[in-house]
Write an enzyme that holds these catalytic residues in place. Structure first.
Site, PDB file in Angstrom:
ATOM      1  N   HIS A  19     -12.519  23.370  16.969  1.00 42.07           N
ATOM      2  CA  HIS A  19     -11.689  22.718  17.988  1.00 42.07           C
ATOM      3  C   HIS A  19     -12.463  22.553  19.286  1.00 42.07           C
ATOM      4  CE1 HIS A  19      -7.378  23.131  16.307  1.00 42.07           C
ATOM      5  NE2 HIS A  19      -8.243  22.991  15.340  1.00 42.07           N
ATOM      6  N   TYR A  37       0.375  24.519  23.393  1.00 40.97           N
ATOM      7  CA  TYR A  37       1.162  25.592  24.019  1.00 40.97           C
ATOM      8  C   TYR A  37       2.212  24.897  24.883  1.00 40.97           C
ATOM      9  CZ  TYR A  37      -2.640  28.982  23.009  1.00 40.97           C
ATOM     10  OH  TYR A  37      -3.574  29.801  22.415  1.00 40.97           O
ATOM     11  N   PRO A  86      -0.250  37.738  22.738  1.00 40.67           N
ATOM     12  CA  PRO A  86      -0.981  36.769  21.902  1.00 40.67           C
ATOM     13  C   PRO A  86      -1.274  35.437  22.583  1.00 40.67           C
ATOM     14  CG  PRO A  86       1.304  36.938  21.187  1.00 40.67           C
ATOM     15  CD  PRO A  86       1.095  38.009  22.218  1.00 40.67           C
ATOM     16  N   LYS A 119      -6.633  36.446  22.297  1.00 39.08           N
ATOM     17  CA  LYS A 119      -7.822  37.251  22.608  1.00 39.08           C
ATOM     18  C   LYS A 119      -7.944  38.530  21.768  1.00 39.08           C
ATOM     19  CE  LYS A 119      -9.699  34.679  25.511  1.00 39.08           C
ATOM     20  NZ  LYS A 119     -10.557  33.842  24.682  1.00 39.08           N
ATOM     21  N   TYR A 165     -10.632  30.859  28.071  1.00 38.17           N
ATOM     22  CA  TYR A 165      -9.966  30.591  26.788  1.00 38.17           C
ATOM     23  C   TYR A 165     -10.974  30.562  25.628  1.00 38.17           C
ATOM     24  CZ  TYR A 165      -6.728  28.486  23.417  1.00 38.17           C
ATOM     25  OH  TYR A 165      -5.948  28.240  22.315  1.00 38.17           O
TER      26      TYR A 165
HETATM   27  C1  PHB Z   1      -2.259  31.536  15.749  1.00 42.54           C
HETATM   28  O1  PHB Z   1      -2.879  30.602  15.213  1.00 42.54           O
HETATM   29  O2  PHB Z   1      -1.593  32.341  15.084  1.00 42.54           O
HETATM   30  C2  PHB Z   1      -2.343  31.668  17.228  1.00 42.54           C
HETATM   31  C3  PHB Z   1      -3.054  30.736  17.965  1.00 42.54           C
HETATM   32  C4  PHB Z   1      -3.140  30.864  19.331  1.00 42.54           C
HETATM   33  C5  PHB Z   1      -2.499  31.903  19.959  1.00 42.54           C
HETATM   34  C6  PHB Z   1      -1.795  32.854  19.229  1.00 42.54           C
HETATM   35  C7  PHB Z   1      -1.710  32.735  17.854  1.00 42.54           C
HETATM   36  O3  PHB Z   1      -2.569  32.003  21.317  1.00 42.54           O
END
Ligand code: PHB
Ligand code: APR
Length: 393
Positions: free
Chosen positions: A75, A202, A294, A298, A386
């Protein structure tokens, strides 16, 4: 009762313990992993799946990068939404990228790598207890199939996650704990539907946070913020997909395909750091030492970097008889850990609905996101954290 010896006794066979075992073994350092759960249980756990490029390099060096390189999704950006507004954050300008690869798959690769090298993994090791952690020769006691075992070690690596015994073995007058518990959780669903967008999105919304992630071209992992006392059983598949759509911009919501959940569970959110990470011959790594919410993904990345640093320190002890790296492990790791804690707590605070928040608080969140949208410097700082470029140890 049986007695045996090893150089490094590793408590916990999650990603941290398995990777440490692999790195030590590759350098000729003898080790044993004691895991409370069964092999099947460890292999079935569903967790996050975003891996920093620096972490991919560590995994390749550990000999577990082949499938990740083949199947991982590279990505070069991420989307953030607020209501109907969408912001795209491009990593490529900073030469950064991330690999989306489920922790479940990485755990499988690590278990297979350990088994291929004949590593000693003791599953269903019950009542693990550390004796003599202050002295030079600690011993691990455990029970397996009704038999008591004692394992003498030079060092004990506490890789047993947040609920493990290692951290609790450090005397209360030595251990400091820093914690923030969030008043909500994430309900996660794994389902065989194509990713909603090519990148992760997000979403900050009045109804609560939402996230659309993925595992492959045909499998998605999506989350919605939920109440802490919510019960995953109360969330039918239809209710989950409706709620997810309601929190996404309309044009993104239209892309959401639905399918029955393969896995559905609620995880609480917590920020936590223990210090120091070393007490005598005991060294903590991964979730045993720290937890991040989450948001920002990280947790696994921090764990891998801890273990890489810890393995180098232990290898230097045996090869070069130098303890300089071991002596600085806690301080160096904690600096990196706090940076990730800062970023994860900030992103969590910007994207979620907090009970009792005011209209001022909401405007602050929107201003933070607007800052990302309008300032190249703010975006660069975001990308640095990030993608992990700012978190190198
Ligand atoms: C996930 O793919 O499970 C995932 C991705 C990004 C996050 C948390 C979980 O910030
Ligand atoms: N004795 C032996 N093993 C134990 C004990 C114990 N008393 N307590 C816990 N364990 C085992 C757990 O069963 C688990 O398999 O320790 C392991 C810890 O694994 P994780 O919780 O996955 O922690 P860690 O290996 O540090 O992984 C890093 O990154 O994305 C995050 O939280 C996510 O698991 C992930 C973490």
């Amino acid at each position: 009762m049986t007695a045996s010896r090893t150089q490094v006794g590793i408590i916990g066979g999650g990603p941290s313990g398995l990777l440490l075992s692999q790195l030590l073994d590759l350098a000729g350092v003898d080790n044993v992993v004691l895991e409370r759960r069964s092999r099947d249980y460890v292999l079935a756990r569903v967790r996050a799946g975003v891996i920093e490029q620096g972490v991919v390099k560590i995994l390749r060096a550990a000999g577990v990068g082949a499938r990740l390189d083949r199947e991982g999704l590279l990505h070069h950006g991420v989307e953030i939404a607020a209501g109907e507004a969408r912001y795209h954050i491009d990593f490529a300008a900073q030469g950064a990228s991330l690999t989306v690869y489920g922790q479940t798959e990485l755990t499988k690769d690590l278990v297979e790598a350990r088994e291929a090298r004949g590593g000693t993994l003791v599953y269903e090791a019950g009542d693990v207890a550390i004796e003599g952690v202050d002295g030079k020769q600690p011993r691990l006691h455990y029970r397996k199939d009704g038999v008591s075992h004692v394992l003498g070690c030079d060092f004990v690596a506490g890789c047993d996650g947040f609920h493990g015994v290692s951290r609790k073995s450090i005397p209360a007058n030595v251990l400091k704990m820093h914690e923030r518990v969030y008043p909500f959780g994430w309900l996660g669903v794994l389902a065989d539907v194509p990713p909603v967008l090519p990148e992760l999105i997000y979403a900050s919304h009045e109804r609560g946070f939402a996230l659309c992630s993925m595992r492959s071209a045909t499998r998605s992992r999506c989350y919605v913020q939920c109440a802490l006392d919510d019960d995953a059983e109360q969330w039918s598949d239809a209710r989950f997909w409706d709620e997810l759509r309601a929190r996404l911009p309309a044009e993104v919501a239209r892309q959401v395909r639905t399918a029955p959940a393969i896995e559905k569970s609620i995880a609480p959110l917590r920020s936590f750091v223990a210090e120091p990470l070393r007490h005598g011959q005991l060294l903590l790594a991964g979730d045993a030492a720290h937890i991040v919410p989450p948001t920002g993904a990280k947790g696994l990345n921090l764990a891998v970097r801890d273990v890489d640093q810890l393995a180098a320190a232990l290898i230097a002890h045996y090869r070069e008889t130098s303890d300089a790296l071991l002596d600085e492990y806690s301080a160096t790791a904690l600096r990196r850990i706090w940076k990730a804690e800062r970023f994860s707590a900030w992103l969590t605070s910007v994207l979620h609905v907090f009970p009792g928040r005011s209209s001022f608080d909401r405007r602050m969140q929107l201003a933070e996101l607007d800052q990302l949208a309008s300032s190249a410097a703010a975006r660069a700082a975001f990308v640095e954290s990030y993608t992990g470029a700012a978190l190198l140890s």
